[in-house]
Design an enzyme around this catalytic site. Sequence first.
Site, short mmCIF file in Angstrom:
data_model
loop_
_atom_site.label_atom_id
_atom_site.label_comp_id
_atom_site.label_asym_id
_atom_site.label_seq_id
_atom_site.Cartn_x
_atom_site.Cartn_y
_atom_site.Cartn_z
N ARG A 1 2.55 -4.67 -7.19
CA ARG A 1 2.02 -5.30 -5.91
C ARG A 1 2.57 -6.78 -6.14
O ARG A 1 1.91 -7.37 -4.99
CB ARG A 1 0.34 -5.37 -6.13
CG ARG A 1 -0.07 -4.12 -4.89
CD ARG A 1 -1.48 -4.27 -5.59
NE ARG A 1 -2.35 -3.77 -4.53
CZ ARG A 1 -2.74 -2.54 -4.17
NH1 ARG A 1 -2.53 -1.66 -4.85
NH2 ARG A 1 -3.79 -2.66 -3.22
N ARG B 1 -12.35 5.86 6.61
CA ARG B 1 -11.72 6.90 5.21
C ARG B 1 -12.99 7.15 4.66
O ARG B 1 -13.93 6.32 4.46
CB ARG B 1 -11.05 6.10 4.30
CG ARG B 1 -10.66 6.82 3.17
CD ARG B 1 -9.82 6.07 2.35
NE ARG B 1 -9.79 4.73 1.90
CZ ARG B 1 -9.00 3.92 1.45
NH1 ARG B 1 -7.75 4.34 1.07
NH2 ARG B 1 -9.08 2.63 1.25
N LYS C 1 -0.53 5.65 1.35
CA LYS C 1 0.11 5.83 0.04
C LYS C 1 -0.56 6.93 -0.81
O LYS C 1 0.15 7.94 -1.27
CB LYS C 1 0.20 4.49 -0.78
CG LYS C 1 0.75 3.34 -0.18
CD LYS C 1 0.83 1.98 -0.85
CE LYS C 1 -0.56 1.56 -1.23
NZ LYS C 1 -1.32 1.01 -0.25
N ARG D 1 -7.83 -7.82 1.93
CA ARG D 1 -6.79 -7.25 1.31
C ARG D 1 -5.58 -7.15 2.12
O ARG D 1 -4.50 -7.44 1.52
CB ARG D 1 -7.37 -5.69 1.23
CG ARG D 1 -8.40 -5.38 0.32
CD ARG D 1 -9.28 -4.36 0.47
NE ARG D 1 -8.48 -2.85 0.32
CZ ARG D 1 -8.77 -1.87 0.91
NH1 ARG D 1 -10.08 -1.78 1.61
NH2 ARG D 1 -7.96 -0.87 0.88
N ARG E 1 -15.57 4.00 0.38
CA ARG E 1 -15.04 3.06 -0.76
C ARG E 1 -15.75 1.58 -0.40
O ARG E 1 -15.70 1.19 0.76
CB ARG E 1 -13.77 2.79 -0.75
CG ARG E 1 -13.04 3.56 -2.06
CD ARG E 1 -11.44 3.46 -1.79
NE ARG E 1 -10.90 2.46 -1.78
CZ ARG E 1 -9.58 2.10 -1.83
NH1 ARG E 1 -8.83 3.04 -2.01
NH2 ARG E 1 -8.79 0.87 -1.65
#
Length: 217
Positions: free
Chosen positions: A88, A127, A13, A171, A160
């Site tokens: 969400r 990431r 996203k 998550r 992160r």
Amino acid sequence: MNLILLGPPGAGKGTQAQMLMEHYRIPQISTGDILRSAVKQGTPLGKQAKAFMDKGELVPDEVVIGIIDQRLREADCKNGFILDGFPRTTPQAEALETILAKIEKPLDHVVNIEVDSEELVRRLTGRRTCKNCGAMFHVAFHPPVKEDICDRCGGPLYQREDDREETIRTRLKEYEKQTAPLIRYYQDKKLLRSIQGIGGQNQIFEQIIRVFNAKSV
Ligand code: AP5
Ligand code: MG
């Protein structure tokens, strides 16, 4: 163009929102980025959000709805916006509808990016994000030219807090339980455009542009 990017954690996203932002010259509004910045600055909002984010759980609806209500009224949203990571939950989607009706900015498209969960875990564990400009990299799929240094601005890259495997699993569960029902919600409103999120970033970007230009859903 008024857009929502929907999809599980790691679907791309943020990556696609940045590309769409440059292409259409409209702002990316990421509730995750806004919350992380509040956490970093230690504001009351950040203090409230941190415990939820560290566990991989969603921040309460009223908190994020308040953020979006304010943000969408800012001048840079005049010609459109890209919502990344909002809504969400069903209450968030309903609140968004009310806000958009008030400010007379109806949604044009909801892009749903589909990626399987093992690929999501691979993407999130690898990431790296730039501390200065927010550019995104991946140690294997999109590595920076110099290790841990941003190609765009030379800033340091970081991992992160919520990109640890255990938090990632939470998550993903939260996504299935609370966010996946929005696929049906927007399908019923004839706004949903689903695309396969596997392949190169440019290829996925082209797919998104193609579905915007297609007449039927
Ligand atoms: P948020 O920041 O929104 O995180 P998320 O939804 O979990 O999604 P991510 O940002 O992790 O993934 P992404 O889809 O943006 O993928 P990306 O482009 O980075 O939310 C974080 C937390 O904040 C939540 O858990 C919650 O606590 C809170 N929160 C935020 N919004 C909320 C809300 N509305 N309500 C309640 N709480 C909220 O890509 C991932 C990686 O893959 C990158 O390394 C990238 O380089 C790589 N990649 C991208 N595209 C490709 C590709 N095509 N091929 C290979 N690799 C790729
Ligand atoms: Mg993101």
